[in-house]
Scaffold this motif. Structure first.
Motif, PDB file in Angstrom:
ATOM      1  N   GLN A  64      14.858 -26.441  11.402  1.00  0.00           N
ATOM      2  CA  GLN A  64      13.932 -27.245  12.198  1.00  0.00           C
ATOM      3  C   GLN A  64      12.760 -27.735  11.353  1.00  0.00           C
ATOM      4  N   ALA A  65      12.286 -26.883  10.439  1.00  0.00           N
ATOM      5  CA  ALA A  65      11.117 -27.225   9.633  1.00  0.00           C
ATOM      6  C   ALA A  65      11.378 -28.405   8.700  1.00  0.00           C
ATOM      7  N   ILE A  66      12.573 -28.479   8.138  1.00  0.00           N
ATOM      8  CA  ILE A  66      12.844 -29.531   7.159  1.00  0.00           C
ATOM      9  C   ILE A  66      13.024 -30.908   7.804  1.00  0.00           C
ATOM     10  N   GLN A  67      13.046 -30.947   9.131  1.00  0.00           N
ATOM     11  CA  GLN A  67      13.132 -32.235   9.814  1.00  0.00           C
ATOM     12  C   GLN A  67      11.792 -32.967   9.783  1.00  0.00           C
ATOM     13  N   SER A  68      10.717 -32.197   9.571  1.00  0.00           N
ATOM     14  CA  SER A  68       9.387 -32.790   9.539  1.00  0.00           C
ATOM     15  C   SER A  68       9.081 -33.331   8.147  1.00  0.00           C
ATOM     16  N   GLU A  69       8.310 -34.398   8.091  1.00  0.00           N
ATOM     17  CA  GLU A  69       7.894 -34.974   6.821  1.00  0.00           C
ATOM     18  C   GLU A  69       6.457 -34.583   6.474  1.00  0.00           C
ATOM     19  N   GLU A  70       5.884 -33.653   7.246  1.00  0.00           N
ATOM     20  CA  GLU A  70       4.489 -33.269   7.049  1.00  0.00           C
ATOM     21  C   GLU A  70       4.297 -32.423   5.794  1.00  0.00           C
ATOM     22  N   TYR A  71       5.287 -31.542   5.479  1.00  0.00           N
ATOM     23  CA  TYR A  71       5.144 -30.613   4.359  1.00  0.00           C
ATOM     24  C   TYR A  71       6.295 -30.765   3.365  1.00  0.00           C
ATOM     25  N   ILE A  72       6.007 -30.400   2.117  1.00  0.00           N
ATOM     26  CA  ILE A  72       7.046 -30.423   1.077  1.00  0.00           C
ATOM     27  C   ILE A  72       7.591 -29.017   0.800  1.00  0.00           C
ATOM     28  N   GLY A  73       6.991 -28.015   1.427  1.00  0.00           N
ATOM     29  CA  GLY A  73       7.452 -26.654   1.231  1.00  0.00           C
ATOM     30  C   GLY A  73       6.862 -25.717   2.265  1.00  0.00           C
ATOM     31  N   TYR A  74       7.485 -24.545   2.395  1.00  0.00           N
ATOM     32  CA  TYR A  74       7.037 -23.577   3.392  1.00  0.00           C
ATOM     33  C   TYR A  74       7.021 -22.165   2.804  1.00  0.00           C
ATOM     34  N   TYR A  75       5.988 -21.423   3.162  1.00  0.00           N
ATOM     35  CA  TYR A  75       5.900 -20.007   2.824  1.00  0.00           C
ATOM     36  C   TYR A  75       6.549 -19.183   3.942  1.00  0.00           C
ATOM     37  N   VAL A  76       7.217 -18.104   3.512  1.00  0.00           N
ATOM     38  CA  VAL A  76       7.863 -17.210   4.471  1.00  0.00           C
ATOM     39  C   VAL A  76       7.387 -15.786   4.188  1.00  0.00           C
ATOM     40  N   ALA A  77       7.082 -15.029   5.222  1.00  0.00           N
ATOM     41  CA  ALA A  77       6.587 -13.667   5.054  1.00  0.00           C
ATOM     42  C   ALA A  77       7.745 -12.683   4.940  1.00  0.00           C
ATOM     43  N   GLU A  78       7.544 -11.652   4.111  1.00  0.00           N
ATOM     44  CA  GLU A  78       8.545 -10.614   3.928  1.00  0.00           C
ATOM     45  C   GLU A  78       8.245  -9.396   4.801  1.00  0.00           C
ATOM     46  N   ARG A  79       9.307  -8.711   5.215  1.00  0.00           N
ATOM     47  CA  ARG A  79       9.190  -7.407   5.871  1.00  0.00           C
ATOM     48  C   ARG A  79       9.744  -6.387   4.887  1.00  0.00           C
ATOM     49  N   VAL A  80       8.877  -5.605   4.273  1.00  0.00           N
ATOM     50  CA  VAL A  80       9.295  -4.668   3.241  1.00  0.00           C
ATOM     51  C   VAL A  80       9.926  -3.437   3.893  1.00  0.00           C
ATOM     52  N   LEU A  81      11.190  -3.186   3.564  1.00  0.00           N
ATOM     53  CA  LEU A  81      11.922  -2.025   4.067  1.00  0.00           C
ATOM     54  C   LEU A  81      12.051  -1.023   2.931  1.00  0.00           C
ATOM     55  N   PHE A  82      11.473   0.157   3.134  1.00  0.00           N
ATOM     56  CA  PHE A  82      11.364   1.155   2.074  1.00  0.00           C
ATOM     57  C   PHE A  82      11.635   2.527   2.671  1.00  0.00           C
ATOM     58  N   MET A  83      12.540   3.279   2.043  1.00  0.00           N
ATOM     59  CA  MET A  83      12.924   4.599   2.543  1.00  0.00           C
ATOM     60  C   MET A  83      13.374   4.503   4.007  1.00  0.00           C
ATOM     61  N   ASN A  84      14.199   3.472   4.273  1.00  0.00           N
ATOM     62  CA  ASN A  84      14.794   3.260   5.594  1.00  0.00           C
ATOM     63  C   ASN A  84      13.768   2.981   6.688  1.00  0.00           C
ATOM     64  N   ALA A  85      12.631   2.421   6.315  1.00  0.00           N
ATOM     65  CA  ALA A  85      11.616   2.100   7.317  1.00  0.00           C
ATOM     66  C   ALA A  85      10.888   0.821   6.931  1.00  0.00           C
ATOM     67  N   TRP A  86      10.376   0.109   7.928  1.00  0.00           N
ATOM     68  CA  TRP A  86       9.546  -1.064   7.686  1.00  0.00           C
ATOM     69  C   TRP A  86       8.118  -0.577   7.491  1.00  0.00           C
ATOM     70  N   ILE A  87       7.594  -0.713   6.285  1.00  0.00           N
ATOM     71  CA  ILE A  87       6.224  -0.293   6.016  1.00  0.00           C
ATOM     72  C   ILE A  87       5.317  -1.511   6.199  1.00  0.00           C
ATOM     73  N   ARG A  88       4.899  -1.696   7.406  1.00  0.00           N
ATOM     74  CA  ARG A  88       4.189  -2.912   7.793  1.00  0.00           C
ATOM     75  C   ARG A  88       2.753  -2.950   7.273  1.00  0.00           C
ATOM     76  N   HIS A  89       2.055  -1.830   7.334  1.00  0.00           N
ATOM     77  CA  HIS A  89       0.618  -1.854   7.076  1.00  0.00           C
ATOM     78  C   HIS A  89       0.269  -1.948   5.593  1.00  0.00           C
ATOM     79  N   CYS A  90       0.826  -1.043   4.775  1.00  0.00           N
ATOM     80  CA  CYS A  90       0.386  -0.952   3.377  1.00  0.00           C
ATOM     81  C   CYS A  90       0.952  -2.053   2.491  1.00  0.00           C
ATOM     82  N   THR A  91       1.770  -2.943   3.026  1.00  0.00           N
ATOM     83  CA  THR A  91       2.335  -4.039   2.233  1.00  0.00           C
ATOM     84  C   THR A  91       1.639  -5.370   2.502  1.00  0.00           C
TER      85      THR A  91
END
Length: 294
Positions: free
Chosen positions: A96-123
């Protein structure tokens, strides 16, 4: 539609799951390998993907070479690391994003999975990376052990996130990899201390998480007791304490990584002068004995 690059080097543990996360979604998947010595290529060849190999110089140069030299069917591309995964929800939002001509690129956020868990806060979640962009409008330069994007135009942000499995190869591989990374980080630290400055405006009033994080990075290299400060910042201020044992382990490892950088900065600034063993000197350079007259 957009093409997907997958960057690999000795990723036999991760590559199959990475390809399978995207192969049914994109009509073009390209594996860009840095001459792996394990079974990465053998496993990748089992899937309908294009495989190219190029000797690794640095993260920035590898990406720029890939964008300039490996042709794609589509002008929009997505960069996927082997220990990351594409999700159907993320793929749909990217389409959907690439249909727009407003931006030439997009940032995407990562969900860091470490020791079988999502470590949301410290990352530092949400922590954004440049992943989706027009390949004629973005290239990469080196920064420490990693890379930084250079964008020829305005950029936006994707709401969906991608999972990032940071220790799929075990702690031994993590330690070996970050020992190598710390050498380049030390070089970048010295460069920043000598020529760089802290952008205080971006630090407090940055337009995005990316600007604020980079300004914080420039500040952190100037702080005394950096490893200890980083642990306190991640574990207490960011809230790693709420991530349980995985969060505590992650914060300890990041503090250790920071200490490796500090040690290597000192080593580069204070080269060790070694004494030359006497037996290794040529005969002509040895002191001559003098006779003592009685």
């Amino acid at each position: 539609m957009f093409s997907v690059y997958i960057l690999t080097y000795n990723e036999e543990i991760e590559i199959a799951e990475c390809i399978e996360s995207v192969i049914s979604l994109s009509d073009e998947v390209i594996v860009v390998d840095s001459f792996s010595s394990d079974r990465t290529i053998e496993i990748a060849q089992k899937y309908p993907v294009q495989i190219v190999q190029h000797a690794f110089e640095s993260h920035g140069k590898q990406r720029t070479w890939m964008l300039r030299e490996v042709p794609t069917r589509h002008e929009w591309v997505y960069i996927l690391e082997a220990d990351e995964r594409m999700t159907p929800q993320l793929f749909a939002e990217c389409l959907q994003a690439i249909q727009s001509e407003e931006y030439i690129g997009y940032y995407v956020a990562e969900r860091v999975l470490f020791m079988n868990a999502w470590i949301r806060h410290c990352t530092q979640y949400p922590r954004y990376q440049m992943r989706l962009f027009r390949k004629d409008k973005v290239w990469f330069t080196d920064y420490g052990h990693t890379e930084r994007e250079v964008c020829d135009g305005p950029t936006g942000f994707i709401k969906e996130t991608y999972p990032h499995y940071t220790s799929g190869k075990g702690f031994s591989r993590w330690l070996e990899k970050h020992n190598r990374y710390s050498t380049n980080e030390a070089k970048e630290t010295i460069h920043q201390l000598q020529q760089g400055t802290v952008n205080w405006k971006h630090l407090f009033w940055g337009r995005s998480e990316v600007e604020r994080r980079r300004a914080l990075k420039d500040l952190s290299v100037r702080l005394p007791f950096r490893p200890f400060v980083r642990f306190l910042y991640m574990y207490f201020l960011l809230g790693g304490i709420w991530d349980g044992k995985p969060g505590f382990t992650w914060c300890v490892l990041q503090a250790f990584y920071e200490y490796l950088i500090v040690l290597k900065v000192w080593e580069m600034q204070n080269p060790i002068e070694r004494e030359i063993p006497l037996h290794s000197l040529p005969i002509s350079s040895l002191p001559t004995s003098k006779s003592v007259k009685s």
